[in-house]
Scaffold this active site. Structure first.
Site, PDB file in Angstrom:
ATOM      1  CG  HIS A   1      -1.939  -1.054   1.267  1.00  0.00           C
ATOM      2  ND1 HIS A   1      -3.214  -0.921   0.785  1.00  0.00           N
ATOM      3  CD2 HIS A   1      -1.851  -2.323   1.727  1.00  0.00           C
ATOM      4  CE1 HIS A   1      -3.879  -2.054   0.970  1.00  0.00           C
ATOM      5  NE2 HIS A   1      -3.075  -2.922   1.538  1.00  0.00           N
TER       6      HIS A   1
ATOM      7  CE  LYS B   1      -7.461  13.393   0.616  1.00  0.00           C
ATOM      8  NZ  LYS B   1      -7.263  12.380  -0.406  1.00  0.00           N
ATOM      9  NE  ARG B   2      -4.077   9.656  10.092  1.00  0.00           N
ATOM     10  CZ  ARG B   2      -3.695   8.870  11.084  1.00  0.00           C
ATOM     11  NH1 ARG B   2      -4.443   7.848  11.455  1.00  0.00           N
ATOM     12  NH2 ARG B   2      -2.590   9.092  11.746  1.00  0.00           N
TER      13      ARG B   2
ATOM     14  CE  LYS C   1      -3.159  10.492   3.231  1.00  0.00           C
ATOM     15  NZ  LYS C   1      -3.791   9.595   2.234  1.00  0.00           N
TER      16      LYS C   1
ATOM     17  CB  THR D   1     -10.592   4.244  -0.989  1.00  0.00           C
ATOM     18  OG1 THR D   1     -10.167   4.603   0.325  1.00  0.00           O
ATOM     19  CG2 THR D   1      -9.784   3.060  -1.478  1.00  0.00           C
TER      20      THR D   1
ATOM     21  CE  LYS E   1     -14.328   5.218   1.115  1.00  0.00           C
ATOM     22  NZ  LYS E   1     -13.327   5.331   2.183  1.00  0.00           N
TER      23      LYS E   1
HETATM   24  C1  26Q Z   1       3.732   0.777  10.100  1.00  0.00           C
HETATM   25  C2  26Q Z   1       4.693   0.469  11.036  1.00  0.00           C
HETATM   26  C3  26Q Z   1       4.493   0.744  12.371  1.00  0.00           C
HETATM   27  C4  26Q Z   1       3.314   1.355  12.754  1.00  0.00           C
HETATM   28  C5  26Q Z   1       2.353   1.680  11.830  1.00  0.00           C
HETATM   29  C6  26Q Z   1       2.567   1.392  10.497  1.00  0.00           C
HETATM   30  C7  26Q Z   1       1.537   1.733   9.487  1.00  0.00           C
HETATM   31  C8  26Q Z   1       0.197   1.697   9.816  1.00  0.00           C
HETATM   32  C9  26Q Z   1      -0.780   2.024   8.881  1.00  0.00           C
HETATM   33  C10 26Q Z   1       1.869   2.099   8.201  1.00  0.00           C
HETATM   34  C11 26Q Z   1       0.898   2.415   7.271  1.00  0.00           C
HETATM   35  C12 26Q Z   1      -0.439   2.386   7.591  1.00  0.00           C
HETATM   36  C13 26Q Z   1      -1.512   2.726   6.663  1.00  0.00           C
HETATM   37  C14 26Q Z   1      -1.351   2.927   5.378  1.00  0.00           C
HETATM   38  C15 26Q Z   1      -2.463   3.278   4.510  1.00  0.00           C
HETATM   39  O1  26Q Z   1      -3.575   3.515   4.960  1.00  0.00           O
HETATM   40  N1  26Q Z   1      -2.235   3.324   3.192  1.00  0.00           N
HETATM   41  C16 26Q Z   1      -3.294   3.677   2.243  1.00  0.00           C
HETATM   42  O2  26Q Z   1      -3.880   2.472   1.773  1.00  0.00           O
HETATM   43  C17 26Q Z   1      -5.015   2.754   0.978  1.00  0.00           C
HETATM   44  C18 26Q Z   1      -5.654   1.422   0.617  1.00  0.00           C
HETATM   45  O3  26Q Z   1      -4.875   0.749  -0.325  1.00  0.00           O
HETATM   46  C19 26Q Z   1      -4.624   3.553  -0.240  1.00  0.00           C
HETATM   47  O4  26Q Z   1      -5.803   3.897  -0.937  1.00  0.00           O
HETATM   48  C20 26Q Z   1      -3.866   4.812   0.153  1.00  0.00           C
HETATM   49  O5  26Q Z   1      -3.376   5.456  -0.997  1.00  0.00           O
HETATM   50  C21 26Q Z   1      -2.718   4.460   1.087  1.00  0.00           C
HETATM   51  O6  26Q Z   1      -2.111   5.642   1.572  1.00  0.00           O
END
Ligand code: 26Q
Length: 840
Positions: A389, A580-581, A586, A688, A692
């Site tokens: 991702h 969004k986050r 972004k 995503t 929406k």
């Molecule tokens: C990693 C290591 C330690 C702690 C936390 C993490 C961590 C946690 C969550 C790293 C990344 C995330 C989340 C990533 C995320 O939400 N990515 C998004 O995924 C979506 C679904 O595929 C995409 O549409 C987005 O583009 C992407 O940013």
């Protein structure tokens, strides 16, 4: 089914002889006006069942019941229907000897479940009526259900959409994750600053979940590995705890199938050490349980500062081990022979967070089921798929080798064995030089040695997919280029999708009804049928009704903003939304800086025909992400100043809506006119939210990034406003030495806005607050805000022109809805099922 009514006092019984007193009598806020004691509808059988549950399960009568009691009673009653379908689904899969899909994810961003469950059971009308006959309003109950927010953002929400689509497509599937006691934090905005508070989503209990005491697994950490004479290997962990399963049913569309979301909670083997307790050490006696609970306490934020923390690795292993043990146990129980695992189980890794599962399955196959390494490796690769991702190098997980080895000594050995085999294969391929070998290795040898989880996941899976076409191409060209050369058929694309049940039918009933009237019901089962709506863009009557639905959604959102944050907005203004986050890539900052430039323009040229706009922002920043939090403060500071400035005369209003979550998105998305998807090209894997918004009739202003590229292809280039550099141009510009200072100096609008922010125009209480943030734009501007600014500003003026043409805008919005049906997660899941899992 229903037992006799509890005795009721006269005067609280309606004509039909049924209690109609409402939660209005509860000491907390009423959910609806007190009912009439005469003329109430006759209670339906469902109403009687809900009342019976209230009395016999919750232990309250209707007079004493509080809103949460009614909610629990309603859920528990509806649940009965779900349980029956759940058992039928499970038995059918068993009888057919079906292959099962396992979706392993550290995050499931579910939101509320009641509305979704009853809509999918097609019982919304019935439940509304039943509750009404009891004097209770369904919508009010729905509003008090807490969000299950066990995720950060897109990756977690995708997992939730996928679970719903798997059930809707009648595929036997389990989601596996962690039952965090505190999921995503609650965001409060204090004086413009984000404050994080724990969100206690379980405070009223959780009527959706079922504890499965029989499904418990031993999870070990640390200790040593002992090799025996006979060649067998024994890991003796130094610490251990128990993983307990807690199941939540996932109802598919039309109630076709009910699948299981299995979340793990942790328990000490010996929750209380009586010897210590009796000796007076009351705290120490409970330390084991406290340690176990700490494992499932918090959801880690999606930022790189969390990487490397031991508790996170413990969480990852805890959840992976429990899930893999459960999958292996089920397989052996149903099919008898572990060697057929890959024929009957497909395990999908949602990013690298569960990647240690690869080593865990290898351990179980070799150490517990006595398979040889080669055979075990063949089964492992055939069983796993891995979804990536992100391409951001800092977001690729890796663990310091000494930490990994200390916590998981046996897995470390397995990683070395896999690596030896992997590098042997790589060396046999012509042209693989030392650099390529080093890039493929599971161990990063540059500096402190680290275990690379993406490499482990890649090596251990037969399929590795990206989440949008552009993202998948970039995976092949960048982070996984050497892997791609070694295994040229492994990388494939599965463009993300969203479930149309939650993101159209449930959040936008008005639009759903209008579409049904126009093109019939077919789109409810096949979202691509929305293409039939395209000709209606040319129908003036339809356009008018379409925009009336949009307006009523905007009125509802305006009411919510007024009630929740005291902000008044004009529903006839253009609602321009970025939710969004909060992350620098972004580019919320690009939006804010342009907003400041627009504000400046409106003040300098009040005579011009400006488009009235409401700019909405929402999103959470990881607590340790300094710049993201500063961007939230900036949005709030700009909002305060602009909203209080009479000279813009209501032409521009700005709001940062606190505590963004799934439920808030369900209110904002249907009311949006414009969707901001403005990431630096090449950095947003998919997005995503973009899907929406388009599905709810917003136009997109966006870069050619992530799924925006494919959205343009599907809705048509005329109905989306694309601006800025492409991913290739971004890469070239970086490579050839980007100088933001000269860009800023060459753009008067941008310079003015940046300098205003920098000099404290929006922060009179602390002039220097944004100097550092703005200096960053001058100095390096990693995310190329300056480089895309002019293009973005003119794209916004293009939006103004389009908005002025009401018919043109409506037609364009309708064509967005018509074109975006391909982005249903049903389509995405069908592709995974066919290409990766072999179950369709
Ligand atoms: C990693 C290591 C330690 C702690 C936390 C993490 C961590 C946690 C969550 C790293 C990344 C995330 C989340 C990533 C995320 O939400 N990515 C998004 O995924 C979506 C679904 O595929 C995409 O549409 C987005 O583009 C992407 O940013």
């Amino acid at each position: 089914m229903t037992s006799p009514m509890p005795p009721l006092r006269s005067g609280q019984i309606n004509d039909a002889g049924i209690l109609v007193t409402t939660i209005a009598s509860s000491p907390t806020a009423p959910l609806s006006p007190p009912p009439q004691t005469t003329g109430s509808p006759t209670p339906t059988p469902l109403a009687e069942a809900i009342l019976d549950t209230l009395v016999h399960r919750i232990g309250k009568d209707a007079q004493a019941a509080r809103p949460h009691d009614w909610l629990a009673a309603t859920i528990l009653t509806i649940r009965n229907d779900i349980i029956e379908r759940w058992m039928t689904s499970t038995k059918a899969a068993h009888a057919a000897g079906a292959k099962r899909v396992y979706y392993l994810s550290l995050e499931f961003l579910i939101g509320r479940l009641l509305r979704d469950a009853i809509a999918n059971l097609d019982r919304t009308g019935e439940v509304t009526e039943a509750l009404a006959s009891l004097g209770v309003e369904l919508a009010a109950l729905e509003e008090i259900e807490p969000d299950a927010a066990l995720g950060n953002g897109g990756l977690g929400r995708l997992a939730a959409c996928f679970m719903e689509s798997l059930a809707s497509l009648d595929l036997p599937a389990y989601g596996y994750g962690i039952r965090y006691v505190n999921g995503m934090f609650r965001q409060r905005i204090d004086d413009g600053w984000q404050v994080e508070l724990p969100e206690n989503w379980l405070s009223h209990g959780n009527p959706w979940e079922f504890e499965r005491r029989e499904s418990a697994y031993f999870i070990g950490f640390g200790g040593e590995v002992v090799g025996h004479e006979d060649g067998s290997i024994h890991w003796k962990p130094a610490e251990a705890l128990e993983a307990l399963a807690v199941d939540t049913p996932v109802v598919g569309w039309r109630g076709k199938r009910v699948n299981t979301l299995r979340l793990w909670t942790a328990r000490a083997f010996d929750p209380i050490r009586l010897d210590a307790f009796n000796a007076g050490d009351h705290i120490g006696a409970l330390a084991g349980q406290a340690r176990a609970e700490s494992l499932v306490r918090v959801l880690y934020p999606s930022d790189s500062s969390a990487a490397g923390q031991e508790l996170r690795l413990r969480q990852e292993y805890f959840f992976s081990s429990a899930s893999i043990q459960d999958i292996v146990r089920r397989h052996v129980q149903y099919f008898g022979d572990i060697r057929t695992l890959a024929e009957k189980a497909a395990i999908q890794l949602n990013d690298t967070h569960p990647a240690v599962s690869v080593a865990e399955l290898m351990r179980l196959l070799t150490d517990h089921h006595d398979l040889g390494f080669e055979e075990a490796w063949g089964i492992t690769k055939a069983t796993f798929g891995y979804t990536n991702h992100t391409l951001l190098p800092e977001a690729l997980e890796s663990w310091p080798l000494p930490l990994f080895e200390r916590l998981l000594p046996r897995h470390m050995q397995i990683v070395y064995a896999i690596n030896a085999k992997l590098l042997r294969e790589a060396r046999a391929v012509a042209g693989m030089d030392d650099r390529a070998i080093a890039a493929i290795s599971l161990i990063d040898e540059g500096g402190e040695r680290r275990v690379r989880m993406a490499n482990l996941a890649f090596a251990g899976a037969h399929s590795v997919n990206g989440v949008a076409a552009l993202h998948t191409d970039l995976m092949k060209q960048t982070v996984f280029a050497d892997f791609h050369r070694l295994y040229p058929t492994r990388i494939n694309n599965k463009t993300n999708g969203i479930t149309p049940r939650r993101w159209l039918q449930e959040c936008n009933p008005g639009l759903t009804a209008l579409i049904r009237e126009a093109i019939g019901d077919g789109f409810l089962d096949d979202l691509t049928r929305l293409t039939d709506l395209r000709p209606f863009a040319g129908d003036a009557g339809f356009r008018e009704r379409f925009m009336a639905v949009k307006r009523s959604n905007k009125v509802a959102l305006a009411a919510h903003l007024r009630e929740s944050m005291g902000l008044r907005v004009d529903p006839d203004a253009l609602f321009d939304v970025q939710i969004k986050r909060i992350h620098e890539y972004k580019r919320q900052l690009l939006n804010i800086v342009e907003t400041v430039a627009l504000y400046d323009q409106i003040r300098s040229h009040p005579e011009r025909d400006w488009t009235p706009r409401v700019k909405l922002f929402a999103g959470k920043a990881a607590s340790s992400y300094h710049n993201a939090k500063l961007i939230i403060k900036l949005a709030n500071d700009v909002a305060r100043r602009v909203n209080a400035d009479p000279s813009v005369g209501g032409l521009l209003r700005i709001a940062f809506v606190p505590n963004y979550n799934v439920s808030l998105a369900e209110k904002i998305v249907p009311a949006a006119d414009l969707s901001e998807q403005i990431s630096t090209a090449g950095m947003e894997a998919s997005g995503t939210g973009n899907m929406k918004f388009a599905l709810n009739g917003a136009l997109t202003i966006g870069t050619l990034d992530g799924a925006n590229v494919e959205i343009r292809d599907h809705v048509g280039a005329d109905d989306i406003v694309i601006f800025g550099m492409t991913a290739d141009e971004v890469a070239d510009r970086r490579a050839s030495g980007y100088e933001p200072r000269s860009v800023i100096e060459g753009s008067p609008e941008l310079r003015q806005a940046v300098n205003a922010i920098s000099s404290g125009v929006f922060s009179p209480d602390d002039h220097g607050r944004y100097a550092g943030l703005m200096d960053g734009l001058y100095a390096h501007d990693w995310f190329m805000v300056a480089a895309d600014f002019d293009a973005y500003a003119s794209a916004q003026r293009e939006i103004d022109r389009r908005w002025a043409d009401k018919d043109g805008w409506a037609a364009s919005a309708i064509r967005n809805v018509a074109g975006v049906g391909w982005f249903s997660s049903d389509r995405t899941i069908a592709e995974y099922a066919r290409d990766i899992w072999g179950v369709m």
